[in-house]
Design a protein around this motif. Structure first.
Motif, PDB file in Angstrom:
ATOM      1  N   THR A 116      69.726 119.299 115.720  1.00  0.00           N
ATOM      2  CA  THR A 116      68.552 118.423 115.663  1.00  0.00           C
ATOM      3  C   THR A 116      68.239 118.038 114.235  1.00  0.00           C
ATOM      4  O   THR A 116      67.970 116.870 113.932  1.00  0.00           O
ATOM      5  CB  THR A 116      67.331 119.126 116.277  1.00  0.00           C
ATOM      6  N   THR A 170      62.936 107.723 115.781  1.00  0.00           N
ATOM      7  CA  THR A 170      63.382 108.289 117.046  1.00  0.00           C
ATOM      8  C   THR A 170      64.858 108.657 116.970  1.00  0.00           C
ATOM      9  O   THR A 170      65.699 107.828 116.614  1.00  0.00           O
ATOM     10  CB  THR A 170      63.188 107.269 118.181  1.00  0.00           C
ATOM     11  N   LEU A 171      65.170 109.898 117.322  1.00  0.00           N
ATOM     12  CA  LEU A 171      66.562 110.334 117.364  1.00  0.00           C
ATOM     13  C   LEU A 171      67.254 109.621 118.512  1.00  0.00           C
ATOM     14  O   LEU A 171      66.735 109.602 119.623  1.00  0.00           O
ATOM     15  CB  LEU A 171      66.645 111.832 117.673  1.00  0.00           C
ATOM     16  N   VAL A 220      61.193 110.114 125.643  1.00  0.00           N
ATOM     17  CA  VAL A 220      60.709 111.487 125.696  1.00  0.00           C
ATOM     18  C   VAL A 220      59.877 111.709 124.453  1.00  0.00           C
ATOM     19  O   VAL A 220      60.389 111.767 123.351  1.00  0.00           O
ATOM     20  CB  VAL A 220      61.885 112.472 125.716  1.00  0.00           C
ATOM     21  N   SER A 271      61.464 121.717 115.595  1.00  0.00           N
ATOM     22  CA  SER A 271      62.000 121.393 114.283  1.00  0.00           C
ATOM     23  C   SER A 271      61.024 120.469 113.568  1.00  0.00           C
ATOM     24  O   SER A 271      60.599 119.458 114.136  1.00  0.00           O
ATOM     25  CB  SER A 271      63.365 120.713 114.473  1.00  0.00           C
ATOM     26  N   PRO A 272      60.644 120.824 112.321  1.00  0.00           N
ATOM     27  CA  PRO A 272      59.670 119.965 111.626  1.00  0.00           C
ATOM     28  C   PRO A 272      60.289 118.603 111.330  1.00  0.00           C
ATOM     29  O   PRO A 272      61.504 118.449 111.328  1.00  0.00           O
ATOM     30  CB  PRO A 272      59.404 120.733 110.321  1.00  0.00           C
ATOM     31  N   GLU A 273      59.492 117.623 111.097  1.00  0.00           N
ATOM     32  CA  GLU A 273      59.932 116.270 110.744  1.00  0.00           C
ATOM     33  C   GLU A 273      60.524 115.471 111.899  1.00  0.00           C
ATOM     34  O   GLU A 273      60.861 114.310 111.721  1.00  0.00           O
ATOM     35  CB  GLU A 273      61.002 116.292 109.634  1.00  0.00           C
ATOM     36  N   VAL A 274      60.717 116.091 113.046  1.00  0.00           N
ATOM     37  CA  VAL A 274      61.239 115.316 114.174  1.00  0.00           C
ATOM     38  C   VAL A 274      60.064 114.679 114.899  1.00  0.00           C
ATOM     39  O   VAL A 274      59.169 115.389 115.365  1.00  0.00           O
ATOM     40  CB  VAL A 274      62.027 116.228 115.139  1.00  0.00           C
ATOM     41  N   SER A 275      60.015 113.367 114.966  1.00  0.00           N
ATOM     42  CA  SER A 275      58.880 112.752 115.670  1.00  0.00           C
ATOM     43  C   SER A 275      59.197 112.527 117.122  1.00  0.00           C
ATOM     44  O   SER A 275      58.567 113.107 117.981  1.00  0.00           O
ATOM     45  CB  SER A 275      58.404 111.457 115.020  1.00  0.00           C
ATOM     46  N   SER A 276      60.196 111.666 117.420  1.00  0.00           N
ATOM     47  CA  SER A 276      60.498 111.526 118.832  1.00  0.00           C
ATOM     48  C   SER A 276      61.990 111.516 119.103  1.00  0.00           C
ATOM     49  O   SER A 276      62.813 111.308 118.214  1.00  0.00           O
ATOM     50  CB  SER A 276      59.814 110.298 119.425  1.00  0.00           C
ATOM     51  N   ILE A 277      62.294 111.798 120.368  1.00  0.00           N
ATOM     52  CA  ILE A 277      63.679 111.980 120.774  1.00  0.00           C
ATOM     53  C   ILE A 277      63.961 111.088 121.970  1.00  0.00           C
ATOM     54  O   ILE A 277      63.317 111.204 123.012  1.00  0.00           O
ATOM     55  CB  ILE A 277      63.930 113.440 121.180  1.00  0.00           C
ATOM     56  N   ASN A 278      64.937 110.231 121.819  1.00  0.00           N
ATOM     57  CA  ASN A 278      65.303 109.326 122.892  1.00  0.00           C
ATOM     58  C   ASN A 278      66.033 110.144 123.981  1.00  0.00           C
ATOM     59  O   ASN A 278      66.671 111.156 123.703  1.00  0.00           O
ATOM     60  CB  ASN A 278      66.103 108.249 122.191  1.00  0.00           C
ATOM     61  N   MET A 303      64.066 121.414 120.304  1.00  0.00           N
ATOM     62  CA  MET A 303      64.236 120.313 119.356  1.00  0.00           C
ATOM     63  C   MET A 303      62.922 119.944 118.679  1.00  0.00           C
ATOM     64  O   MET A 303      62.872 119.711 117.471  1.00  0.00           O
ATOM     65  CB  MET A 303      64.809 119.074 120.073  1.00  0.00           C
ATOM     66  N   LYS A 304      61.850 119.932 119.469  1.00  0.00           N
ATOM     67  CA  LYS A 304      60.563 119.533 118.913  1.00  0.00           C
ATOM     68  C   LYS A 304      59.993 120.578 117.951  1.00  0.00           C
ATOM     69  O   LYS A 304      59.103 120.264 117.167  1.00  0.00           O
ATOM     70  CB  LYS A 304      59.547 119.290 120.037  1.00  0.00           C
ATOM     71  N   ASN A 348      68.503 114.367 112.782  1.00  0.00           N
ATOM     72  CA  ASN A 348      67.295 113.771 112.221  1.00  0.00           C
ATOM     73  C   ASN A 348      67.565 113.156 110.855  1.00  0.00           C
ATOM     74  O   ASN A 348      67.006 112.105 110.512  1.00  0.00           O
ATOM     75  CB  ASN A 348      66.194 114.830 112.125  1.00  0.00           C
TER      76      ASN A 348
END
Lengths: 131, 147
Positions: B49, B63-64, B145, A31-38, A28-29, B53
């Motif tokens: 993802t 934050t997703l 995370v 992937s560009p533009e993704v900052s954070s994932i809950n 998941m990370k 996003n």
């Protein structure tokens, strides 16, 4: 490790999710533009991926045209990618396979076509040597 | 952060088990087919993802979250996943709640015990240390995370 494969935790209860969250997170990370994932999003994505694997496998098996219904083959999967709209996003990574001889024939035919075009263009553009 | 190519793949053993459990008994999966499904799964994660996003960005969030993932499934035409995912989410939240309550109960029990055992000693010092350690543990569990 064996527990992860068997899908059960220490107490023998079926796990909520079998795929490793750390690996899912790495993908998941990337992937560009993704900052954070809950954390919940991570768990759901992992779960969704498992559902996807099941769906892709069973769909391809049911729609397979292989004479041998005792196996799921690569061509069952690439057929699915080509024929089903839902799975179309997989078309590029699950290309249909063709015989090398057929491919070489296609290449040759294309080359012949291109040569014919060049022949008909001669005289107008000419072949100019580049300095 | 550079990922090695294998890091973007999912473990073969788990993928194989999921496939086998989904298919009827006695059906074989060629190695090629299994590897193809594994690649497809990685692509699915990326696609999901990216889609999720978009929903996060629409909501002006960085934050997703869970609802972004659910919206992504609908968008990708995997509506059939939404109900089982919602169920999994409920189960996950119950599990988390249970864990939190268990650790809070442990803390209460520990405080009681410490009070009873160490009335004579400098118990303020000990309690502070314990509280700090427990808080740190809870914080680690609840942390988003993130990098």
């Amino acid at each position: 490790m064996a527990d992860a494969v068997a899908g059960r935790d220490k107490c023998g209860e079926p796990r909520l999710v079998s795929l490793p969250l750390s690996r899912i997170r790495v993908i998941m990370k990337s992937s560009p533009e993704v900052s954070s994932i809950n954390q919940e999003a991570l768990v759901l994505t992992a779960k969704a991926t498992e559902l996807f694997v099941q769906y892709l496998a069973t769909y391809s098996y049911r729609h397979g045209s292989g004479k041998e219904r005792k196996a799921l083959t690569y061509s069952d999967l690439s057929n699915t990618a080509e024929e089903s709209e839902t799975f179309q996003f997989l078309a590029d990574i699950l290309p249909k396979k063709i015989l090398a001889s057929k491919y070489l024939k296609m290449l040759k035919e294309k080359r012949d076509e291109d040569e014919e075009e060049n022949d008909s263009n001669d005289g107008s553009d000419g072949d100019e040597a580049e300095s | 952060m550079a990922e090695r190519p294998e890091d973007l793949n999912l473990p073969n053993a788990v993928i194989t088990r999921i496939i086998k459990e989904a298919l009827p008994d006695g059906v074989n999966i060629s190695k090629e087919a299994r590897s193809a499904i594994s690649r497809a799964a990685s692509v699915f994660v990326l696609y999901a993802t990216s889609c999720a996003n978009n929903f996060a960005m629409k909501g002006k969030r960085k934050t997703l979250n869970a609802s972004d993932v659910l919206s992504a499934m609908e968008e990708m035409e995997f509506q059939r996943f939404v109900t089982p995912l919602k169920e999994a989410l409920e189960a996950y939240r119950r599990e988390q709640k249970g864990k939190k309550e268990a650790s809070e109960q442990k803390k209460k029990d520990k405080d009681k015990k410490t009070d009873a055992e160490e009335q004579d000693k400098g118990r303020d010092e000990d309690n502070d240390e314990d509280e700090e350690r427990l808080e740190e543990e809870e914080q680690n569990e609840e942390e988003e995370v993130d990098n």
